[in-house]
Enzyme design. Structure first.
Site, PDB file in Angstrom:
ATOM      1  N   ILE A  77       0.848  -1.207   0.000  1.00 44.18           N
ATOM      2  CA  ILE A  77       0.000   0.000   0.000  1.00 44.18           C
ATOM      3  C   ILE A  77       0.886   1.260   0.000  1.00 44.18           C
ATOM      4  CG2 ILE A  77      -1.671   1.325   1.372  1.00 44.18           C
ATOM      5  CD1 ILE A  77      -2.835  -1.412   2.269  1.00 44.18           C
ATOM      6  N   GLU A  78       1.979   1.203   0.773  1.00 46.34           N
ATOM      7  CA  GLU A  78       2.885   2.362   0.800  1.00 46.34           C
ATOM      8  C   GLU A  78       3.483   2.623  -0.583  1.00 46.34           C
ATOM      9  OE1 GLU A  78       4.606   1.903   5.360  1.00 46.34           O
ATOM     10  OE2 GLU A  78       5.881   1.451   3.665  1.00 46.34           O
ATOM     11  N   TYR A  79       4.008   1.554  -1.205  1.00 46.62           N
ATOM     12  CA  TYR A  79       4.681   1.739  -2.499  1.00 46.62           C
ATOM     13  C   TYR A  79       3.703   2.148  -3.609  1.00 46.62           C
ATOM     14  CZ  TYR A  79       9.273   0.144  -1.019  1.00 46.62           C
ATOM     15  OH  TYR A  79      10.494   0.052  -0.412  1.00 46.62           O
TER      16      TYR A  79
END
Ligand SMILES: Cc1cc2nc3c(=O)[nH]c(=O)nc-3n(C[C@H](O)[C@H](O)[C@H](O)COP(=O)(O)OP(=O)(O)OC[C@H]3O[C@@H](n4cnc5c(N)ncnc54)[C@H](O)[C@@H]3O)c2cc1C
Length: 501
Positions: free
Chosen positions: A211-213
């Protein structure tokens, strides 16, 4: 006349539930034991510094915004968001090796190519694999409850569940895709964000770094506490009543139906109760009669698995650290496997990893002029796992370890002498201040046997008109996820009322 709801606790899930209930036409009172709103998303303010007490990393900002949008408000008026990229720095080898995680795919692939010739391909496959699983989880598991066995054990949900491929561990999955130890560690470590070991936790939880990337990480002006304050402001603007410094002593249940709460030996009646206090604590201490606990007897509660805890130090510094450090920084143990093992066996952690957050780098309202506030977190065992008692010496021991590690980073060699003021939150404090059972900062551990239909659901199975929300209930911990738990809990309450006619 409008139906009334009492919400126990002004944590993220309590405030979000309150807003959703007001929006649906209920009359709502939130009763909170602490003197501030937000629960673990509270704020510490001292000597001119302001620190987020717990959460710091904003993921899935659309869920933060949704709570304001549903009330017809512009989220930017309450929680101005800004994307952060590079997202964070990871330090290895006593600070001598630094990697910067970024959403820039070109930069990421360049970095992975410098490790070896297969990790770029493996990393992209990992992103794609977890992205598909995330869509399945989002559509079929994260936004709904499982109130009966039939709702889970049916061909459609089981076929979707198989797509989540939950049986292997996070570490096993990553080994399939990524050869470089450091890159793998940077991803695997993040299962600790929800208090679970990458070696034992289901591989699904490597969803977090995906989700971060893919979607990025964000910062709210004024820090994470702006979200709690923003929700409390909106709640009051909508006509809700907020009572701080009020400890609920009991959920009043008569003839199998929740009738209200007891505070200072006074009963406050309401048509419904929505409990945001940590589920295991609430079952043990607020639901007094055995018959209304169902399977969650005191013994059962004590035998459940708990997430790890956190030891957090808040340092007011005499200077700014402009040169080197990012807002979010991870300083890895030189022996990460042993570090993680010790967190979950309850042994003393010889060489802990630390997370360091310096939001005053981009938000000058959080520290006096020319100075930084530095938040340092060490993941540690919860109180039921810890083999010894947490004492002042334990705090001093880990403070020393953290300062040793920080002092090895370039530009931070004199860290200890640059501290002007400081405070701490220990696992015991999380227990004492917020009633986080066992000081487990992320609630019940999301093992396979404590996830989805096997996690406590929003609706009490043994008592009418009683609902639960927050990190120990389905779908689990983390700010965006408890925002979803509030949505599920309120929908269940509304559906139940409507089905009664
Ligand atoms: C150190 C730390 C770092 C974290 N980092 C992140 C992060 O970066 N990103 C992220 O998304 N998540 C993070 N999390 C997780 C996130 O903070 C939690 O999952 C979330 O805030 C939990 O919200 P909640 O509403 O479930 O519970 P809580 O915040 O615990 O709220 C429960 C409330 O109920 C109140 N209460 C309890 N008992 C009573 C009673 N008897 N009477 C009245 N009130 C009562 C408590 O005081 C509290 O205010 C972090 C958590 C911690 C502790």
């Amino acid at each position: 006349m409008n139906k009334t709801v009492t919400v126990i606790g002004a944590g993220v899930a309590g405030l979000a539930s309150g807003i959703r209930l007001l929006n649906a036409g209920y009359e709502v009172t939130i009763v909170e034991r602490h003197h501030k709103v937000g629960g673990k998303m509270s704020q510490l303010e001292f000597d001119g510094y302001k620190f987020d007490l717990g959460p710091t990393i904003v993921m899935m900002p659309e869920l933060y915004r949704e709570i304001f949008e549903l009330a017809g408000k512009n989220p930017d008026d309450y929680i101005p968001l800004e994307r952060i990229d590079p997202m964070y720095s990871s330090y290895f080898d006593d600070g001598s090796t630094r990697y910067r995680a970024t959403n820039d795919l070109v930069e990421t692939v360049k970095m992975l190519d410098s490790f070896n010739d297969t990790d770029s391909e493996g990393f992209l496959k990992y992103l794609s694999d977890l992205y598909s699983r995330f869509n399945v989880a989002k559509d079929h598991f994260l936004q709904r409850s499982f109130r009966s066995k039939k709702e889970f054990y049916n061909p459609f949900i089981i076929s979707q569940g198989l797509k989540l491929k939950t049986l292997n561990s996070a570490d096993n999955l990553l080994r399939k895709y990524i050869k470089d130890d450091r890159m793998r560690q940077m991803i695997a470590f993040q299962t600790l964000y929800i208090g679970i070991s990458p070696f034992k936790g289901p591989s699904l939880y490597t969803i977090i770094p995906m989700i971060e990337y893919v979607y990025g990480i964000w910062f709210i002006k004024g820090g994470m506490y702006s979200m709690a304050k923003g929700m409390a402001t909106l709640f009051e603007e909508m006509g809700g009543t907020l009572r701080l410094n009020s400890e609920v002593e009991r959920i009043v249940i008569e003839k199998g139906t929740a009738k209200g709460i007891e505070v200072d030996q006074q009963i406050h009646y309401s048509d419904f109760v929505m409990c945001n206090a940590d589920f295991p604590y609430a079952m043990k201490h607020l639901v007094k009669e055995e018959k209304y606990k169902g399977k969650y007897t005191d013994k059962y509660i004590d035998e459940m698995d708990y997430s790890c805890s956190c030891f957090v130090m808040y340092f007011g510094m005499d200077k700014k650290y402009d040169e080197v450090i990012d807002i979010h920084n991870f300083v890895f143990s030189n022996d990460l496997d042993t570090n993680i093992d010790q967190i979950f066996t309850g042994d003393t952690i010889d060489d802990p990893s630390i997370y360091m957050y310096i939001p005053s780098k981009i938000d000058s309202s959080l520290a006096p002029e020319g100075k930084d506030g530095v938040y340092v977190l060490i993941p540690v065992s919860d109180l039921s796992t810890l083999k010894s008692k947490w004492t002042e010496e334990t705090s001093q021991f880990y403070r020393g370890k953290a300062i040793d590690k920080i002092s090895k980073l370039p530009g931070m060699e004199n860290f200890e002498s640059e501290i002007i003021t400081e405070k701490q939150m220990t696992p015991k404090d999380f227990d004492n201040v917020f009633n986080a059972y066992n000081g487990a900062t992320f609630g019940l551990r999301p093992t396979l046997t404590q996830s989805n239909h096997l996690r406590p659901q929003s609706t009490s199975p043994n008592c009418k008109n009683l609902y639960f929300t927050g990190s120990s209930t389905h779908p689990g911990a983390g700010v965006p996820i408890v925002l979803l738990s509030a949505k599920i809990g309120v929908n269940d309450l509304i559906n139940d009322e409507q089905s009664k006619g």
